[in-house]
Design a protein around this motif. Structure first.
Motif: not given
Length: 246
Positions: A16-30
């Protein structure tokens, strides 16, 4: 299991298209950096509160706009600068837009009831679009059932109107009779047999039985209607049978 379900959700989010902050949160989790992920998600949650407040504000504005649409529909209907077809087309478009916006903005049912009632009456008595009118009036009946219950005069009125549509359009006289009977059951219990709304239903049911060639039943309901009007008339007659109107 929680980690697996979270990973599944993240996988879905990546599509999906997500906000930049949510994308960075996903990357941090991964990357296994839960502290960083949680910090970013806390910031998102804080922003979400603002978004929700703005959404409520915008929704209230839209609901006021819908009220303006309903007023506009009434003014256009009586504007003699337009032909009948022009007025009907404009008003139909206004009501359709109001209905769409009401659905999308979660208009409270107390206000939605007013919208659907006006929209349904317009479709019945101005454009005679009976299929659309049935759809709108059935929705109105459902709202009134939830707001007032199954034994309320307003619910009965909805059933009566639906019966009228089936009768006037000649779609199905048996269905008209079914809805008239549902309305009558409420009115006789709640308003009584001596109420004008109940008497009106006696006449509607009599007409429907006539169209179904059941003339004995038609006579029974015509007689009930006539009895009511004779009793009303008697209130205005003096002892000599002469009408006196104050």
């Amino acid at each position: 299991r929680s980690l697996f379900e979270t990973a599944q959700r993240i996988t879905a989010m990546q599509l999906e298209q997500v906000s930049d902050m949510l994308r960075r949160a996903i990357e941090a989790f991964e990357e296994g950096n839960l502290e960083r992920a949680n910090t970013l998600l806390d910031e998102i949650a804080h922003e979400a509160e603002h978004h929700m407040a703005q959404l409520e504000s915008d929704r209230n504005i839209v609901h006021k706009d819908i009220e303006a649409f309903l007023l506009q529909a009434k003014t256009v209907i009586i504007d003699l600068n337009f032909s009948n077809s022009e007025r009907n087309n404009q008003v139909a478009a206004i009501y359709a837009k109001a209905d769409d916006w009401a659905h999308r903005s979660a208009l409270p049912e107390e206000k939605y009831e007013v919208l659907l009632s006006e929209y349904g009456e317009f479709l019945c008595y101005h454009t005679f679009e009976y299929d659309k009118a049935l759809f709108v009036m059935h929705r109105l009946a459902s709202i009134r059932e939830r707001l007032y219950g199954l034994n309320h005069p307003k619910t009965a009125t909805s059933y009566h109107r639906i019966g009228d549509i089936y009768f006037d359009s000649e779609i199905d006289f048996n269905k008209a009779l079914d809805f008239y009977s549902k309305a009558l059951n409420i009115r006789e219990r709640v308003l009584g047999a001596e109420h004008p709304d109940t008497a009106t239903l006696y006449g509607s049911i009599g007409l429907t039985y006539d169209r179904l060639d059941n003339h004995s039943m038609a006579e029974e309901y015509y007689t009930k209607e006539l009895k009511y009007y004779l009793e009303e008339l008697s209130k205005y007659l003096n002892k000599d049978g002469i009408m006196e109107i104050a």
